[in-house]
Design a protein around this motif. Structure first.
Motif, PDB file in Angstrom:
ATOM      1  N   THR A 105     -19.684 -25.334  16.922  1.00 31.07           N
ATOM      2  CA  THR A 105     -19.629 -26.630  16.050  1.00 31.07           C
ATOM      3  C   THR A 105     -19.367 -25.941  14.669  1.00 31.07           C
ATOM      4  O   THR A 105     -19.565 -25.096  14.176  1.00 31.07           O
ATOM      5  N   LEU A 106     -18.105 -26.484  14.171  1.00 34.79           N
ATOM      6  CA  LEU A 106     -17.908 -26.342  12.782  1.00 34.79           C
ATOM      7  C   LEU A 106     -18.944 -26.538  11.631  1.00 34.79           C
ATOM      8  O   LEU A 106     -19.787 -27.448  12.107  1.00 34.79           O
ATOM      9  N   ARG A 107     -18.917 -26.234  10.520  1.00 31.85           N
ATOM     10  CA  ARG A 107     -19.967 -26.352   9.621  1.00 31.85           C
ATOM     11  C   ARG A 107     -19.802 -27.751   8.866  1.00 31.85           C
ATOM     12  O   ARG A 107     -19.492 -28.104   7.815  1.00 31.85           O
ATOM     13  N   ALA A 108     -20.366 -28.655   9.780  1.00 28.15           N
ATOM     14  CA  ALA A 108     -20.225 -30.077   9.401  1.00 28.15           C
ATOM     15  C   ALA A 108     -21.139 -30.302   8.210  1.00 28.15           C
ATOM     16  O   ALA A 108     -20.598 -31.251   7.339  1.00 28.15           O
ATOM     17  N   THR A 109     -22.198 -30.040   7.850  1.00 24.38           N
ATOM     18  CA  THR A 109     -22.988 -30.172   6.705  1.00 24.38           C
ATOM     19  C   THR A 109     -22.185 -29.755   5.443  1.00 24.38           C
ATOM     20  O   THR A 109     -22.228 -30.451   4.676  1.00 24.38           O
ATOM     21  N   THR A 110     -21.195 -28.843   5.498  1.00 25.76           N
ATOM     22  CA  THR A 110     -20.504 -28.419   4.382  1.00 25.76           C
ATOM     23  C   THR A 110     -19.705 -29.497   4.045  1.00 25.76           C
ATOM     24  O   THR A 110     -19.311 -30.113   2.876  1.00 25.76           O
ATOM     25  N   PHE A 111     -18.869 -30.050   4.961  1.00 24.07           N
ATOM     26  CA  PHE A 111     -17.857 -30.914   4.921  1.00 24.07           C
ATOM     27  C   PHE A 111     -18.539 -32.537   4.613  1.00 24.07           C
ATOM     28  O   PHE A 111     -17.952 -33.199   3.939  1.00 24.07           O
ATOM     29  N   VAL A 112     -19.760 -32.683   5.121  1.00 29.87           N
ATOM     30  CA  VAL A 112     -20.434 -33.967   4.811  1.00 29.87           C
ATOM     31  C   VAL A 112     -20.800 -34.003   3.494  1.00 29.87           C
ATOM     32  O   VAL A 112     -20.679 -35.115   2.606  1.00 29.87           O
ATOM     33  N   ALA A 113     -21.197 -32.826   2.993  1.00 23.36           N
ATOM     34  CA  ALA A 113     -21.843 -32.826   1.481  1.00 23.36           C
ATOM     35  C   ALA A 113     -20.447 -32.733   0.597  1.00 23.36           C
ATOM     36  O   ALA A 113     -20.570 -33.697  -0.297  1.00 23.36           O
ATOM     37  N   ALA A 114     -19.248 -32.352   1.042  1.00 21.73           N
ATOM     38  CA  ALA A 114     -18.035 -32.388   0.121  1.00 21.73           C
ATOM     39  C   ALA A 114     -17.727 -34.047   0.206  1.00 21.73           C
ATOM     40  O   ALA A 114     -17.224 -34.226  -0.882  1.00 21.73           O
ATOM     41  N   LEU A 115     -17.748 -34.577   1.244  1.00 19.13           N
ATOM     42  CA  LEU A 115     -17.491 -36.079   1.693  1.00 19.13           C
ATOM     43  C   LEU A 115     -18.191 -36.962   0.579  1.00 19.13           C
ATOM     44  O   LEU A 115     -17.652 -37.821  -0.087  1.00 19.13           O
ATOM     45  N   ARG A 119     -18.048 -35.327  10.438  1.00 15.09           N
ATOM     46  CA  ARG A 119     -19.671 -35.246  10.585  1.00 15.09           C
ATOM     47  C   ARG A 119     -19.897 -34.626  11.832  1.00 15.09           C
ATOM     48  O   ARG A 119     -21.235 -33.865  12.105  1.00 15.09           O
ATOM     49  N   TYR A 120     -19.327 -34.950  13.112  1.00 20.63           N
ATOM     50  CA  TYR A 120     -19.631 -34.707  14.329  1.00 20.63           C
ATOM     51  C   TYR A 120     -18.647 -33.633  15.022  1.00 20.63           C
ATOM     52  O   TYR A 120     -18.843 -33.412  16.263  1.00 20.63           O
ATOM     53  N   GLY A 121     -17.487 -33.697  14.601  1.00 22.96           N
ATOM     54  CA  GLY A 121     -16.438 -32.898  15.071  1.00 22.96           C
ATOM     55  C   GLY A 121     -16.938 -31.632  15.591  1.00 22.96           C
ATOM     56  O   GLY A 121     -17.410 -30.819  14.872  1.00 22.96           O
ATOM     57  N   VAL A 122     -16.489 -31.063  17.072  1.00 22.87           N
ATOM     58  CA  VAL A 122     -16.727 -29.905  17.450  1.00 22.87           C
ATOM     59  C   VAL A 122     -15.542 -29.147  17.995  1.00 22.87           C
ATOM     60  O   VAL A 122     -14.725 -29.954  18.668  1.00 22.87           O
ATOM     61  N   ASP A 129     -12.542 -30.584  22.685  1.00 23.01           N
ATOM     62  CA  ASP A 129     -12.901 -30.850  21.523  1.00 23.01           C
ATOM     63  C   ASP A 129     -13.394 -32.430  21.502  1.00 23.01           C
ATOM     64  O   ASP A 129     -14.373 -32.770  20.972  1.00 23.01           O
ATOM     65  N   ALA A 130     -12.410 -33.199  21.803  1.00 22.13           N
ATOM     66  CA  ALA A 130     -12.768 -34.800  21.862  1.00 22.13           C
ATOM     67  C   ALA A 130     -14.291 -34.890  22.637  1.00 22.13           C
ATOM     68  O   ALA A 130     -15.092 -35.866  22.304  1.00 22.13           O
ATOM     69  N   LEU A 131     -14.521 -34.423  23.895  1.00 19.08           N
ATOM     70  CA  LEU A 131     -15.758 -34.702  24.932  1.00 19.08           C
ATOM     71  C   LEU A 131     -16.901 -33.922  24.383  1.00 19.08           C
ATOM     72  O   LEU A 131     -17.982 -34.558  24.145  1.00 19.08           O
ATOM     73  N   ALA A 132     -16.740 -32.938  23.612  1.00 21.91           N
ATOM     74  CA  ALA A 132     -17.873 -32.047  23.099  1.00 21.91           C
ATOM     75  C   ALA A 132     -18.237 -32.899  21.787  1.00 21.91           C
ATOM     76  O   ALA A 132     -19.401 -33.011  21.292  1.00 21.91           O
ATOM     77  N   SER A 133     -17.350 -33.285  20.831  1.00 14.89           N
ATOM     78  CA  SER A 133     -17.485 -34.018  19.690  1.00 14.89           C
ATOM     79  C   SER A 133     -18.170 -35.174  20.106  1.00 14.89           C
ATOM     80  O   SER A 133     -19.106 -35.920  19.306  1.00 14.89           O
ATOM     81  N   THR A 134     -17.813 -36.076  21.241  1.00 24.75           N
ATOM     82  CA  THR A 134     -18.396 -37.182  21.543  1.00 24.75           C
ATOM     83  C   THR A 134     -19.991 -36.756  21.982  1.00 24.75           C
ATOM     84  O   THR A 134     -20.807 -37.808  21.618  1.00 24.75           O
ATOM     85  N   ALA A 135     -20.147 -36.008  22.848  1.00 26.69           N
ATOM     86  CA  ALA A 135     -21.722 -35.647  22.950  1.00 26.69           C
ATOM     87  C   ALA A 135     -22.465 -35.283  21.724  1.00 26.69           C
ATOM     88  O   ALA A 135     -23.609 -35.688  21.662  1.00 26.69           O
ATOM     89  N   ASN A 136     -21.873 -34.315  20.703  1.00 25.03           N
ATOM     90  CA  ASN A 136     -22.380 -34.209  19.623  1.00 25.03           C
ATOM     91  C   ASN A 136     -22.719 -35.450  18.744  1.00 25.03           C
ATOM     92  O   ASN A 136     -23.883 -35.551  18.080  1.00 25.03           O
TER      93      ASN A 136
END
Length: 270
Positions: free
Chosen positions: A4-14, A198-201, A217-224
């Motif tokens: 999982t990429l560091r989604a929290t960092t990107f969400v904060a940036a967003l 937010r949820y990309g994996v 990536d698509a299926l793992a992101s959907t699960a996430n």
């Protein structure tokens, strides 16, 4: 290995991007689009997108009339459940989904171990959204999102999506030439750009979230995404059961939610 990429960092940036220095003027037809785009570019730069990325991203962006027509003409969600299933080919999705469960069994099992989401609902979403990756859409993603950011009907919502799309271009996870659905949905399970952030994996371990070319990536992101909307491992996902709320988070249309639950159960049971 699923990373999982560091989604929290990107969400904060967003989130920090959501307050532009000077609002570009929305419009209800194509006449003001080019002026809006020129006003938006410095806003994007002021909010952390590099000037080079902004120019590259907007180089071929244009007002998308197909997107506006699609936005004004959503009617299939008004059908009954049986009508919707027939229109969307529910029986075919179930039959193909059972085959896909066997074909991609190792990937689906690894996703279930990590996220607690079984194959059925993931395959139901994959099949419903793009026919298991057979048609991802034919509209330029950046043009679609920019058109809706400019359009006054839901400008604020899609301005957030546009900032997210530019973030994806900047980090190398979206090409300015990529195509998707009419509202800017991306990839094999049709994520809006902000949900990719937010949820990309990175499901295949290559260092990128590529929902267009990587089924892992698509299926793992959907699960996430489902986990992010309350999915609990081992709980049921039919109407009235704990995980149905996560399916409701995927799509606001009741008939669509029912279809995912029904198709998923048929695949998991067969």
């Amino acid at each position: 290995m699923l990373k999982t990429l560091r989604a929290t960092t990107f969400v904060a940036a967003l989130t920090s991007m959501a307050a532009p220095v000077a609002a570009a003027q929305c419009g209800n037809d194509s006449s003001g689009f080019n002026a809006w785009m020129q006003a938006f570019k410095p806003q994007a730069v002021a909010n952390g997108i590099s000037p080079q990325v902004v120019e590259r991203a907007f180089a071929n962006v244009s007002y998308n009339r197909d997107t506006i027509r699609a936005d004004r003409g959503q009617k299939s969600f008004k059908l009954s459940f049986d009508q919707f299933m027939e229109k969307r080919g529910g029986a075919t999705i179930i039959a193909r989904g059972k085959k896909m469960k066997n074909t991609h069994g190792q990937l689906l099992a690894s996703i279930e171990r990590r996220y607690g989401v079984p194959a059925g609902p993931l395959l139901a979403i994959w099949g419903m959204e793009t026919g298991f990756g057979s048609f991802l859409g034919n509209q330029n993603t950046l043009s679609a999102v920019a058109t809706l950011a400019y359009d006054c009907r839901r400008s604020d919502y899609f301005t957030e999506q546009l900032y997210a799309a530019l973030t994806l271009v900047q980090r190398g996870d979206l090409s300015p030439s990529d195509k998707g659905a009419a509202h800017g949905e991306i990839g094999q399970t049709q994520f809006l750009p902000a949900n990719v952030v937010r949820y990309g994996v990175d499901g295949d371990g290559d260092g990128h979230v590529d929902l267009v070319r990587s089924r892992a990536d698509a299926l793992a992101s959907t699960a996430n995404f489902l986990v992010g909307h309350g999915w609990r491992a081992g709980a049921g996902y039919q109407p009235g059961e704990p995980n149905y709320g996560a399916i409701q988070g995927w799509n606001a249309a009741t008939v669509y939610q029912q279809a995912i639950a029904h198709i998923g159960a048929a695949i998991d049971g067969g």
